[in-house]
Design a protein around this motif. Sequence first.
Motif, PDB file in Angstrom:
ATOM      1  N   LEU A 158       0.509  -1.552   0.189  1.00  0.00           N
ATOM      2  CA  LEU A 158       0.026  -0.113  -0.088  1.00  0.00           C
ATOM      3  C   LEU A 158       0.760   1.396   0.046  1.00  0.00           C
ATOM      4  O   LEU A 158       0.434   2.240  -0.853  1.00  0.00           O
ATOM      5  N   VAL A 159       2.022   1.018   1.531  1.00  0.00           N
ATOM      6  CA  VAL A 159       2.866   2.528   0.584  1.00  0.00           C
ATOM      7  C   VAL A 159       3.438   2.753  -0.294  1.00  0.00           C
ATOM      8  O   VAL A 159       3.661   3.242  -1.350  1.00  0.00           O
ATOM      9  N   VAL A 160       3.918   1.662  -0.830  1.00  0.00           N
ATOM     10  CA  VAL A 160       5.054   1.494  -2.023  1.00  0.00           C
ATOM     11  C   VAL A 160       3.660   2.401  -3.905  1.00  0.00           C
ATOM     12  O   VAL A 160       4.544   2.779  -4.372  1.00  0.00           O
ATOM     13  N   GLY A 161       2.290   1.560  -2.989  1.00  0.00           N
ATOM     14  CA  GLY A 161       1.352   1.882  -4.438  1.00  0.00           C
ATOM     15  C   GLY A 161       0.605   3.272  -4.314  1.00  0.00           C
ATOM     16  O   GLY A 161       0.270   4.117  -4.657  1.00  0.00           O
ATOM     17  N   GLY A 162       1.606   4.187  -2.514  1.00  0.00           N
ATOM     18  CA  GLY A 162       0.680   5.328  -2.880  1.00  0.00           C
ATOM     19  C   GLY A 162      -0.010   5.803  -2.447  1.00  0.00           C
ATOM     20  O   GLY A 162      -0.715   6.537  -2.076  1.00  0.00           O
ATOM     21  N   ILE A 163      -0.547   4.450  -1.975  1.00  0.00           N
ATOM     22  CA  ILE A 163      -2.856   4.310  -1.172  1.00  0.00           C
ATOM     23  C   ILE A 163      -1.881   5.103   0.658  1.00  0.00           C
ATOM     24  O   ILE A 163      -2.951   5.709   0.194  1.00  0.00           O
ATOM     25  N   MET A 164      -0.877   4.063   0.949  1.00  0.00           N
ATOM     26  CA  MET A 164      -1.373   4.567   2.029  1.00  0.00           C
ATOM     27  C   MET A 164       0.342   5.556   2.675  1.00  0.00           C
ATOM     28  O   MET A 164       1.073   5.615   1.838  1.00  0.00           O
ATOM     29  N   PRO A 165      -0.112   6.839   3.400  1.00  0.00           N
ATOM     30  CA  PRO A 165       0.784   7.925   3.648  1.00  0.00           C
ATOM     31  C   PRO A 165       2.991   6.793   4.552  1.00  0.00           C
ATOM     32  O   PRO A 165       1.769   6.317   5.303  1.00  0.00           O
TER      33      PRO A 165
ATOM     34  N   SER B 290      11.284   9.358   9.566  1.00  0.00           N
ATOM     35  CA  SER B 290      10.589  10.942   9.588  1.00  0.00           C
ATOM     36  C   SER B 290       9.666  10.496   7.872  1.00  0.00           C
ATOM     37  O   SER B 290      10.003   9.580   7.565  1.00  0.00           O
ATOM     38  N   VAL B 291       9.124  11.091   7.702  1.00  0.00           N
ATOM     39  CA  VAL B 291       8.019  11.369   6.307  1.00  0.00           C
ATOM     40  C   VAL B 291       8.974  10.789   5.062  1.00  0.00           C
ATOM     41  O   VAL B 291       8.325  10.278   4.368  1.00  0.00           O
ATOM     42  N   GLY B 292       9.794  11.455   5.356  1.00  0.00           N
ATOM     43  CA  GLY B 292      10.443  12.556   4.092  1.00  0.00           C
ATOM     44  C   GLY B 292      12.028  10.892   3.493  1.00  0.00           C
ATOM     45  O   GLY B 292      12.366  10.228   3.123  1.00  0.00           O
ATOM     46  N   ASP B 293      11.700  10.092   4.881  1.00  0.00           N
ATOM     47  CA  ASP B 293      12.910   8.644   4.661  1.00  0.00           C
ATOM     48  C   ASP B 293      11.961   7.390   3.824  1.00  0.00           C
ATOM     49  O   ASP B 293      11.486   7.595   3.944  1.00  0.00           O
TER      50      ASP B 293
END
Length: 473
Positions: free
Chosen positions: A441-448, A470-473
């Motif tokens: 889900l993260v890789v697909g951009g669905i989950m932050p 952090s969010v940017g890592d």
Amino acid sequence: MIVPLSSNNFKSDYVRHWAEKYDDPKLPSYHHRKLFDIVPLLEQVADCYTGISNWINGTKIDMSKAARYLPRNEGEPPSAYQARLLRSRWVGFFSQAINGFAGLLTDYEITSDSPKSFVDAIADIDCANTSLTTFLSNADKKGLCDGWCLVLVEYPVKENILSAADEIANSDRPYLCLISRRDVINWSIVGNVLEWIVIRRNVEKPVTEFMSETTEQYWVLRPGSCEVYEIGESGGLGTVELVQSFELRSPSGKLMDKIPAIFYPVSTLNPFELLPPLHDLALSNITHYQEWSDYREVRYKCNVPVPVLKGLLDAPDRLVIGPNTVVTLPPDGDFFYREPSGKAIEATRQAIIDIEKQMLQRSLAFFGGNSHMTATEAELRSAQTVSELTQMARDKESAVKGIINCWTQWTSEEPNGGIKVNTNLIKSPISSDTARMFTDLVVGGIMPTDMYWEIMSSAGIIPKNVELPSVGD
């Protein structure tokens, strides 16, 4: 028979019914075109949430609305169609899902730094004996059903306040008012700033000592001011009356620099194009209603075997069958029963099961278990729902923070505090398969990304003493 649902059918009904009153841009009752476009979907989800009682009340049927969801078959007699409507069954998967989602968000705590006046008002947050928990639960349901609703932070309009002593004697406080999305009828946003907004509100006005009537009012809210209009019926649709006008000024004398309202639970200033988030589930619920009606009708008509007399040329008009009767047949005659093979009935039954399975995957039904799913399958299918619930919890916390900001505009307190939703009810132990699902889900951009780390930490996959990226890592 499954009939594709077209929003144009709903839109045409809405336009015919309301265009005269709501389509004149010179009137405060004018409806924004974006609302006009979304109303058919809002009507669909509202009907699906309420269910069959919206078009069938006992033996009384609203044929216009019933035909939207269960159309009359070609050549079907009116009496047979009405009987079929009364036999059909609506199962409220859509409302159950919304109530289930909202129920999981009712466990929260008010933070200790919240304004005292707000904390003191939580038992009666709307001055109508509604607690904050119930108010926010109703707002959650409206948000899930329509996409969002409006929470207006109001303050009683005072008259004859001439001194500080008068202010103390009239110890009023702010209160919350829940406005449905369909009652936010017009707005203007310029440069990401909400310049004004028009709200439709129904008020009861006494006609006699024992009777009152409902009147529509149109509240035009601007930063620092509010005007209330009514459309005169006796003088025609173009007769506009300004019934009230007042400043939005705090008891300390400060004029409001923004409209004291929050789009709940969305975080955007311009939510007017958002679609109802569970509209797909509502459509599946309607399809289930139609399939179940077909299945029930076929069983009703074909469940009884038909007696057949073979070789009897002079068949009686009335055939009596029973243990005490005899049927005389010619030498090559026969008597037997015919019944449908059941293949079509079984296909319809399987279609109903498939639809229910899809709706269970979309809703919270996996929490109750399903004998047709393995534990891993149920866990994987719930991953997206857990992600959605976690985001909803965050949106709710953010929205309440915005409500407190509006509240403190009136009370001049520090705009601190809010609520903290207990997400332990949402998150359960996660297997390695489900962890991989969240990763996808993260890789697909669905989950932050930050939500991913939070879920992994709360599930015990990441040790508590490990510093999260952090969010940017």
